[in-house]
Design an enzyme around this catalytic site. Structure first.
Site, PDB file in Angstrom:
ATOM      1  N   GLU A 131       0.868  -1.511  -0.085  1.00  0.00           N
ATOM      2  CA  GLU A 131      -0.264   0.101  -0.071  1.00  0.00           C
ATOM      3  C   GLU A 131       0.951   1.427  -0.044  1.00  0.00           C
ATOM      4  OE1 GLU A 131      -4.264  -1.439   2.422  1.00  0.00           O
ATOM      5  OE2 GLU A 131      -2.349  -1.233   3.479  1.00  0.00           O
TER       6      GLU A 131
ATOM      7  N   ASP B  45      -8.540  -9.018   3.753  1.00  0.00           N
ATOM      8  CA  ASP B  45      -8.085  -7.709   4.890  1.00  0.00           C
ATOM      9  C   ASP B  45      -9.548  -7.776   6.074  1.00  0.00           C
ATOM     10  OD1 ASP B  45      -7.381  -5.338   5.908  1.00  0.00           O
ATOM     11  OD2 ASP B  45      -8.214  -3.913   4.362  1.00  0.00           O
TER      12      ASP B  45
ATOM     13  N   GLU C 278     -12.603  -2.164  12.020  1.00  0.00           N
ATOM     14  CA  GLU C 278     -13.320  -1.391  10.350  1.00  0.00           C
ATOM     15  C   GLU C 278     -14.063  -1.824   9.388  1.00  0.00           C
ATOM     16  OE1 GLU C 278      -9.965  -0.618   6.907  1.00  0.00           O
ATOM     17  OE2 GLU C 278      -8.788  -1.937   8.822  1.00  0.00           O
TER      18      GLU C 278
END
Length: 717
Positions: A307, A381, A409
């Site tokens: 990332e 993820d 998240e």
């Protein structure tokens, strides 16, 4: 005027009392209702012998005093040595007398350095409880566990507990930034007030350490994996040292994230190449500088070449080169390097789910002995549900560390009640078949499958400076449950829920049974109303708040939800079978065969591994379209059930927390319907089919849901 002052004071006291309940987490120490415990320690106490005078032992003594006073209304006499009779003797092995040591000799042989013994022995016709371990931190763990026995109304007669943690490193990863924002944090700002440190030590730091020690967490990474090199400068290391001094008596080591480009950014070198001699020396000197300040510094956590983060690949090197260079720097001091396997590249057109395995598995056996590779529980993820990561079991010569996400998240942030130990347990119990049946992920993580010496479990923290620490009262259970499973990856999540409810709210069975039931169902509920039947990563862009299955305009394909669900007129789902990306081949043959076959693939993972026709019949006899729609509705119904159950709990819970949870459940119900309606309207465009009669009709249009924007959603770094 006097009346007004009285009213104000009453409100203030009432607020403080109720707020304190939120703040105290699972260490409420309610008055115990077990009359046998009460009579034994309240009326007939012969006192407690506390052996040793270290700061850790003083903490254990204070905890016992607090626990006895709050739960029994009485503090037994505290003695500094074993004189006469004592009900309880607390101290490490070196401080016990020879008679007790002999009595416990075989038990000491069963525990490691962090393990504890809580045992009832007979001495001079009097029964005594011994709380001990090989060092003072182990004794503190024993004290917390003994107090948990009292908290949960269990018998203290004839105790025989010999317990050790199954993993070495049990650690919270704080994704906290130096400006006190928290990436994927939903409970306020960072605990760490860098501006006031090192001179101002907030009481909250002490209470944080206490809460962690109570569940056996022994490490904390203070800074975000998307690292800032400034944390490694003297200005900040002085502040880190202050925190380490607070945490040390609680058995907690401090770790830091190492930005790979730090030699350039703060070292003024021209390169960060791990093979460059100046870079190697820079990291060795930096490690020595840190350990001079913090002798028990744990080591580095590294996110590299993922990332956009810098890493060894920037210089034509590989993960082994980078990890081993840092490992050499901390090795003389006993430090470790936790190297994250979360990698995916915009230059790799392959299935994102395959990239970590493809990049790391060939390096098996090449890392230094003080390197542990930190692997997320699933290959994408932290989704509401993912099959276990194929790297688990596939690197027999390399220690692998589990990385769970405690902060929610992708699971509704801190507004949704989701009991995550159920998710953690599902992953840990998964069988990799890498050494035949029974080769569970838990055995990989605790080192028993391949006899790895370095072991660990990390959890991305859900903690902030909110009054109740985690934003949602029930999110505290995820912090607690993570600690308990890090200590023992084989614990049943239902036992954890029971412990937490009793310690946090009430021992009343009329409260425990229904609330535990909704906790145990809550994770499945969120899967149902967000990502049923193996759907994944269909959250909206960036903030991951709410549905966004229509998003398809982002620059990298694997950032788009359409990449993952691939809905079209023929069906829906990502084909990872042999006819697709062949991601199933990364698993052991038994698992590969199971996942690869449409007929044998577990339906909970169906759309993860297969692109399935809308008319495909599931085991319930319904078509895929109908089953998908019914799952979304089931999730909404399950939240309604949670609301109904909680509404009946009012008499067992303080009004502050009752109202708090009630309001949050209303938000969760509203958002569950949002997920259902937005996703079904979008997917209906491709299926062309009517919704089943049991599914409530949307009250808004698809265009309305697409128009919703959340530019200031919390935690979106």
């Amino acid at each position: 005027m006097a009346l007004l002052r009285f009213v104000f004071l009453f409100i203030l006291i009432s607020f403080s009392a109720s707020a304190q309940k939120d703040y105290k987490l699972w260490l409420q120490y309610h008055t115990v209702s077990n009359s046998a415990i009460a009579s034994e320690y309240k009326n007939n106490s012969k006192g407690i012998a506390i052996l040793g005078n270290s700061e850790t032992i003083k903490i254990a003594e204070k905890e016992l005093k607090t626990g006895f006073w709050d739960m029994l209304g009485n503090v037994p006499e505290i003695k500094s040595e074993v004189k006469g009779e004592s009900d309880i003797i607390v101290g490490s092995r070196s401080n016990l007398n020879s008679e007790i040591k002999k009595e416990l000799q075989s038990d000491f042989g069963k525990i490691n350095n962090e393990g504890f013994i809580i045992k009832t022995i007979s001495s001079k016709s009097k029964k005594q409880i011994i709380i001990t371990g090989k060092n003072d931190v182990a004794v503190l763990y024993g004290v917390f566990n003994f107090l948990r026995i009292l908290q949960t109304n269990k018998s203290v007669t004839n105790l025989n507990i010999v317990d050790s943690p199954r993993t070495n490193i049990r650690i919270l990863n704080h994704w906290d930034n130096l400006d006190r924002t928290v990436e994927r944090g939903y409970a306020g700002f960072s605990l760490w007030n860098w501006q006031k440190l090192p001179d101002f030590i907030d009481q909250r730091y002490v209470d944080y350490a206490r809460a962690n020690a109570s569940v056996g967490i022994n490490g904390t990474v203070l800074t975000n994996v998307n690292a800032n090199a400034l944390i490694l400068t003297p200005q900040y290391l002085e502040k880190v040292e202050a925190l380490a001094n607070v945490f040390r008596p609680y058995g907690i080591k401090v770790y830091l994230t190492a930005r790979f480009s730090a030699p350039i950014e703060i070292g003024k070198l021209k390169t960060a190449d791990p093979k460059d001699s100046e870079v190697i020396d820079w990291w060795k000197n930096k490690a020595a500088e840190i350990y001079k300040r913090i002798p028990d510094f744990g080591g580095f956590l590294v996110k590299a070449n993922s990332e956009g983060q810098p890493g060894p690949q920037n210089y034509g090197r590989d993960h082994v080169d980078g990890a081993n260079m840092l490992a050499d720097a901390v090795a003389p001091f006993g430090g470790v390097v936790m190297w994250r396997a979360f990698v995916y590249s915009e230059h790799d057109a392959n299935d994102r789910a395959k990239q970590a395995y493809a990049e790391f598995q060939p390096y098996d056996g090449k890392f230094k002995e003080n390197v542990i590779v930190q692997v997320k529980n699933g290959a994408i993820d932290f989704q509401p549900r993912e099959p276990f990561h194929p790297l688990f079991g596939a690197m027999p010569k390399t220690p692998l560390m589990m990385e769970f996400q405690i902060t929610q998240e992708y699971l509704g942030f801190s507004t949704h009640l989701v009991f995550l130990p159920k998710l953690f347990q599902e992953v840990l119990e998964s069988d990799t078949y890498q050494k035949g049946k029974g080769s569970t992920v838990a055995k990989v993580v605790d080192g028993t499958l391949y006899q790895n010496k370095l072991t660990g479990i990390a959890g991305v923290a859900n903690i902030g400076n909110d009054l109740n620490w985690t934003g949602h009262p029930f999110a505290q259970a995820n912090w607690y449950g993570f600690g308990r499973l890090a200590w023992n990856p084989y614990l049943d999540s239902e036992i954890i829920a029971d412990e937490w409810l009793r310690s946090t709210f009430s021992n009343d069975g009329n409260f425990i049974k229904p609330i535990k039931n909704i906790m145990m169902k809550s994770r499945e509920a969120v899967v149902n109303y967000m990502t049923p039947l193996g759907l994944h990563h269909i959250m909206d862009t960036g903030h991951h708040y709410g549905p966004g299955p229509w998003v398809s305009n982002l620059s990298r394909p694997e950032w788009n939800p359409t990449y993952y669900h691939k809905a079209d007129e023929k069906g829906i789902g990502f084909d990872r079978s042999k006819s697709g990306t062949n991601a199933t081949a990364q698993y052991a043959p038994e698992i590969e065969k199971l996942f690869d076959n449409l007929e044998t693939c577990p339906e909970k993972d169906l759309l993860w591994f297969h692109h399935v026709s809308w008319d495909y019949k599931l085991k319930n006899g319904q078509t895929l379209w109908n089953s998908l729609a019914l799952k979304y509705q089931e999730g909404v119904n399950q939240v309604r059930e949670m609301q109904d159950v909680w509404s009946k709990a009012e008499k067992y819970v303080d009004s502050e927390r009752f109202k708090e949870v009630k309001m949050l459940l209303e938000i969760q119900h509203k958002e569950a319907k949002w997920w259902r309606d937005a996703c079904l309207l979008y997917f209906q465009q491709f299926s062309g089919k009517e919704l089943p009669a049991e599914v409530e009709r949307p009250t808004q249009t698809l265009e309305y849901f697409k128009s919703l924007k959340f530019p200031f959603a919390p935690g979106n770094g």
